[in-house]
Design a protein around this motif. Sequence first.
Motif, PDB file in Angstrom:
ATOM      1  N   LEU A 209      -0.238 -37.285  19.427  1.00 47.67           N
ATOM      2  CA  LEU A 209      -1.207 -36.257  20.048  1.00 47.67           C
ATOM      3  C   LEU A 209      -2.634 -36.173  19.405  1.00 47.67           C
ATOM      4  CD1 LEU A 209      -1.229 -33.597  21.396  1.00 47.67           C
ATOM      5  CD2 LEU A 209      -0.006 -32.484  19.328  1.00 47.67           C
ATOM      6  N   GLU A 210      -2.659 -36.741  18.200  1.00 41.22           N
ATOM      7  CA  GLU A 210      -3.953 -36.440  17.549  1.00 41.22           C
ATOM      8  C   GLU A 210      -4.886 -37.523  17.868  1.00 41.22           C
ATOM      9  OE1 GLU A 210      -1.036 -38.959  14.766  1.00 41.22           O
ATOM     10  OE2 GLU A 210      -0.956 -37.132  16.095  1.00 41.22           O
ATOM     11  N   THR A 211      -4.604 -38.564  18.669  1.00 46.19           N
ATOM     12  CA  THR A 211      -5.355 -39.731  19.095  1.00 46.19           C
ATOM     13  C   THR A 211      -5.939 -39.101  20.670  1.00 46.19           C
ATOM     14  OG1 THR A 211      -3.711 -40.990  20.156  1.00 46.19           O
ATOM     15  CG2 THR A 211      -4.367 -41.379  17.750  1.00 46.19           C
ATOM     16  N   LEU A 212      -5.062 -38.457  21.197  1.00 50.14           N
ATOM     17  CA  LEU A 212      -5.503 -37.784  22.631  1.00 50.14           C
ATOM     18  C   LEU A 212      -6.237 -36.765  22.761  1.00 50.14           C
ATOM     19  CD1 LEU A 212      -1.795 -38.365  24.153  1.00 50.14           C
ATOM     20  CD2 LEU A 212      -3.934 -39.848  24.556  1.00 50.14           C
ATOM     21  N   LYS A 213      -6.013 -35.884  21.564  1.00 56.03           N
ATOM     22  CA  LYS A 213      -6.965 -34.608  21.628  1.00 56.03           C
ATOM     23  C   LYS A 213      -7.625 -34.502  20.145  1.00 56.03           C
ATOM     24  CE  LYS A 213      -6.779 -31.738  24.365  1.00 56.03           C
ATOM     25  NZ  LYS A 213      -7.640 -31.465  25.713  1.00 56.03           N
ATOM     26  N   THR A 308       7.287 -20.216  16.453  1.00 50.90           N
ATOM     27  CA  THR A 308       7.578 -20.583  17.958  1.00 50.90           C
ATOM     28  C   THR A 308       7.227 -21.800  18.123  1.00 50.90           C
ATOM     29  OG1 THR A 308       7.429 -18.499  18.818  1.00 50.90           O
ATOM     30  CG2 THR A 308       7.401 -20.099  20.558  1.00 50.90           C
ATOM     31  N   ILE A 309       7.990 -22.682  18.560  1.00 50.63           N
ATOM     32  CA  ILE A 309       7.712 -24.272  18.750  1.00 50.63           C
ATOM     33  C   ILE A 309       7.054 -24.301  20.244  1.00 50.63           C
ATOM     34  CG2 ILE A 309       8.540 -26.610  19.149  1.00 50.63           C
ATOM     35  CD1 ILE A 309       8.643 -25.552  16.322  1.00 50.63           C
ATOM     36  N   MET A 310       5.849 -25.075  20.443  1.00 49.31           N
ATOM     37  CA  MET A 310       4.980 -25.039  21.502  1.00 49.31           C
ATOM     38  C   MET A 310       4.982 -26.328  21.925  1.00 49.31           C
ATOM     39  SD  MET A 310       2.146 -22.387  20.687  1.00 49.31           S
ATOM     40  CE  MET A 310       1.204 -23.047  22.090  1.00 49.31           C
ATOM     41  N   ASP A 311       5.012 -26.562  23.374  1.00 45.70           N
ATOM     42  CA  ASP A 311       4.812 -27.999  24.152  1.00 45.70           C
ATOM     43  C   ASP A 311       3.464 -27.904  24.420  1.00 45.70           C
ATOM     44  OD1 ASP A 311       5.106 -30.204  25.311  1.00 45.70           O
ATOM     45  OD2 ASP A 311       6.331 -29.480  26.960  1.00 45.70           O
ATOM     46  N   HIS A 312       2.931 -29.144  23.847  1.00 50.63           N
ATOM     47  CA  HIS A 312       1.313 -29.310  24.347  1.00 50.63           C
ATOM     48  C   HIS A 312       0.958 -30.106  25.346  1.00 50.63           C
ATOM     49  CE1 HIS A 312      -1.065 -26.533  21.580  1.00 50.63           C
ATOM     50  NE2 HIS A 312      -0.021 -26.781  20.815  1.00 50.63           N
ATOM     51  N   ARG A 313       2.224 -30.649  26.257  1.00 47.45           N
ATOM     52  CA  ARG A 313       1.733 -31.377  27.193  1.00 47.45           C
ATOM     53  C   ARG A 313       0.820 -31.132  28.415  1.00 47.45           C
ATOM     54  NH1 ARG A 313       6.514 -32.766  24.962  1.00 47.45           N
ATOM     55  NH2 ARG A 313       7.226 -34.708  25.293  1.00 47.45           N
ATOM     56  N   ARG A 314       0.879 -29.931  28.569  1.00 48.22           N
ATOM     57  CA  ARG A 314      -0.344 -29.243  29.442  1.00 48.22           C
ATOM     58  C   ARG A 314      -1.664 -29.381  28.892  1.00 48.22           C
ATOM     59  NH1 ARG A 314       1.800 -23.179  29.142  1.00 48.22           N
ATOM     60  NH2 ARG A 314       3.843 -24.333  28.618  1.00 48.22           N
ATOM     61  N   ASN A 315      -1.814 -29.496  27.627  1.00 46.74           N
ATOM     62  CA  ASN A 315      -3.192 -29.968  27.129  1.00 46.74           C
ATOM     63  C   ASN A 315      -3.485 -31.580  26.940  1.00 46.74           C
ATOM     64  OD1 ASN A 315      -3.896 -27.197  26.482  1.00 46.74           O
ATOM     65  ND2 ASN A 315      -2.738 -26.985  24.899  1.00 46.74           N
ATOM     66  N   LEU A 316      -2.492 -32.295  27.572  1.00 47.98           N
ATOM     67  CA  LEU A 316      -2.886 -33.627  27.414  1.00 47.98           C
ATOM     68  C   LEU A 316      -3.627 -34.109  28.641  1.00 47.98           C
ATOM     69  CD1 LEU A 316       0.830 -34.934  26.437  1.00 47.98           C
ATOM     70  CD2 LEU A 316      -1.089 -34.551  25.110  1.00 47.98           C
ATOM     71  N   PRO A 317      -4.626 -35.140  28.186  1.00 48.46           N
ATOM     72  CA  PRO A 317      -5.375 -35.847  29.534  1.00 48.46           C
ATOM     73  C   PRO A 317      -4.266 -36.713  30.489  1.00 48.46           C
ATOM     74  CG  PRO A 317      -5.329 -37.307  27.445  1.00 48.46           C
ATOM     75  CD  PRO A 317      -4.779 -35.923  27.112  1.00 48.46           C
ATOM     76  N   PRO A 318      -4.996 -36.820  31.620  1.00 50.49           N
ATOM     77  CA  PRO A 318      -3.893 -37.470  32.573  1.00 50.49           C
ATOM     78  C   PRO A 318      -3.330 -38.687  31.966  1.00 50.49           C
ATOM     79  CG  PRO A 318      -6.030 -36.793  33.542  1.00 50.49           C
ATOM     80  CD  PRO A 318      -6.339 -36.527  32.176  1.00 50.49           C
ATOM     81  N   ARG A 327       3.437 -39.050  35.055  1.00 51.19           N
ATOM     82  CA  ARG A 327       2.360 -37.701  34.715  1.00 51.19           C
ATOM     83  C   ARG A 327       2.540 -37.370  33.346  1.00 51.19           C
ATOM     84  NH1 ARG A 327       5.230 -35.002  38.890  1.00 51.19           N
ATOM     85  NH2 ARG A 327       5.613 -33.600  37.348  1.00 51.19           N
ATOM     86  N   SER A 328       1.422 -36.810  32.833  1.00 50.89           N
ATOM     87  CA  SER A 328       1.410 -36.546  31.619  1.00 50.89           C
ATOM     88  C   SER A 328       2.476 -35.447  30.950  1.00 50.89           C
ATOM     89  CB  SER A 328       0.100 -35.926  30.940  1.00 50.89           C
ATOM     90  OG  SER A 328      -0.421 -34.858  31.852  1.00 50.89           O
ATOM     91  N   ASP A 329       2.796 -34.683  32.069  1.00 52.01           N
ATOM     92  CA  ASP A 329       3.904 -33.617  31.693  1.00 52.01           C
ATOM     93  C   ASP A 329       5.157 -34.313  31.823  1.00 52.01           C
ATOM     94  OD1 ASP A 329       3.816 -33.889  34.531  1.00 52.01           O
ATOM     95  OD2 ASP A 329       4.638 -32.064  35.103  1.00 52.01           O
ATOM     96  N   ARG A 330       5.476 -35.697  32.102  1.00 52.03           N
ATOM     97  CA  ARG A 330       6.718 -36.439  32.310  1.00 52.03           C
ATOM     98  C   ARG A 330       6.817 -37.349  31.156  1.00 52.03           C
ATOM     99  NH1 ARG A 330      10.153 -33.380  34.868  1.00 52.03           N
ATOM    100  NH2 ARG A 330      11.588 -35.223  34.910  1.00 52.03           N
ATOM    101  N   VAL A 331       5.837 -37.341  30.308  1.00 49.03           N
ATOM    102  CA  VAL A 331       5.862 -38.292  29.069  1.00 49.03           C
ATOM    103  C   VAL A 331       7.122 -37.891  28.109  1.00 49.03           C
ATOM    104  CG1 VAL A 331       3.925 -36.882  27.716  1.00 49.03           C
ATOM    105  CG2 VAL A 331       4.541 -39.526  27.338  1.00 49.03           C
ATOM    106  N   VAL A 332       7.621 -39.032  27.488  1.00 49.02           N
ATOM    107  CA  VAL A 332       8.777 -38.832  26.463  1.00 49.02           C
ATOM    108  C   VAL A 332       8.181 -39.032  25.236  1.00 49.02           C
ATOM    109  CG1 VAL A 332      11.147 -39.417  25.657  1.00 49.02           C
ATOM    110  CG2 VAL A 332      10.736 -38.782  28.317  1.00 49.02           C
TER     111      VAL A 332
END
Length: 505
Positions: A209-213, A308-318, A327-332
């Motif tokens: 995460l820290e290298t993408l955003k 509350t645990i939050m999923d940040h896939r919506r904030n990822l680049p493509p 897609r970024s929302d399908r990344v494991v």
Amino acid sequence: MAKSLNHGTEEKVLRKFGINETYQLAMYILDQYRGTVLSCRYAIPPRLAPAESRTKLEELVKVALVDTIMRHPMLQVGMKDATSKTPSWIQLQSLDLTQHIKWLYLGEDVDFDQTVQEIFRVQLDDRFPDYSIKQPNWTITVIRQGDAPIMEVLLTWNHPQFDGAGAKVLHEDFLQMLNNAEGGAYERTGLNGDILRLPETPPLLPAPLETLKSLPLDFLFLAKVFWEEFRPQFLNRDVSWATWCPIRTSPYKTQFRAFFVDNPSLQAILALCRKNKTTITGLLNGLALIAFSQQLDSTIAPAFQSSTIMDHRRNLPPAPPDAPWGRSDRVVSNYVTQVFHRFETELVTRIRSKLPADSSEERDLSADLQRELWAVSAQNRLEIVRKLETGLRNDLVGVFKWVTDWQQTMRDLARKTRQFTWLVTNVGILDGKTSDGGQRWSIDRAQFGLSAEIPAAAIEFAPISVAGRGMCVSANWPDCAVDPIFGERIMADLERWLAQLASQS
């Protein structure tokens, strides 16, 4: 006995662990956390359910799993230097699928649901093979009984490999692969019996995460974090900390409980959530506040904090064009952070004033309490929305980049006062593909559970829903820190009040 298929071969380092991965691995090494399980009940197409189709069914499941593995590189990699300060992911040449998929066949006289729950609980506390064995830390356990047209599939993993949202993607993709493999050839490139030879080309791993955003930190936020971290304990006069539940590290054992909400009830509850401008996550935070206010005396818990645990896939680049997951929302991988909530003394006092005098009686929520509930739940949702809108500004992951020794950091944390009374981690709605009349594979229900996280919240709630099929709400807590009777009372409150709200719609 687990074995390595890569002994004596050159180990190619793919990348260093990210912050979330290193933090989770440190907890595992220190025995502050063990495993996570996402279990789904699959409806088997009628032609594959009979006993005479057992071999074909097992082969189909294996092939679908191989296809899923090839889509998600985090299922293919092992760890190197796991106990060091800088662990790495390494490329593996092969996987022995007998180490990753287990079949369990139950006799007709065995209670299927009860056995599934027992195995679920055991797997939460199981340890993975020794770090010297270069093997990905995940397993699939398939439970069947006779000719029943269902099978329970438990995905158990070590959190550095991926998070709960990633596990949901894996079940959805595995379901897709089962349906795709139906009627086709079962040969797969690289698959020889139970040995899967992995491609020689290094897999493209999801980036941390820290290298993408960017993770910007405001000075005041950073100063507050460092003050809370380094101030002497006697200077902490914040009454919202969970001083009533001291952190204890052993003996390690997870207490786990769960209940199910059917789909009509869930739909009624969701309608109330929409009407009151909140979500299931916000509602569970609100219900937990009332439950803990009722079960704990004001002298030991005047106020509360939750997470509350939050999923940040919506904030990822493509996703990269060559990413097999698409897609970024399908990344494991690991892309979660936390948002914190405070419930001040004035609010908690007001809620307690509206509780029945005898808290030992099982009472429904009064109209006054419901007004408080919906106000708190709406506020909780607003806090989550604001956090999502600000992205990763002033996020703890940004602070974590200064941590150089996670194992020492987690040892130190276990010696401090517990901050959070409860935590909510909601992986959301799983798409079970249930609208085809029963001729294809589908998922009827799911259950999500975490092993006890020793220094984290006293009780952790983990809801999950299957589209059109209802919801499961689970909870875990460390046996050495929380009385099981207390935990069961909290869960009973939540179950009773959710049923009450469902009946009002």
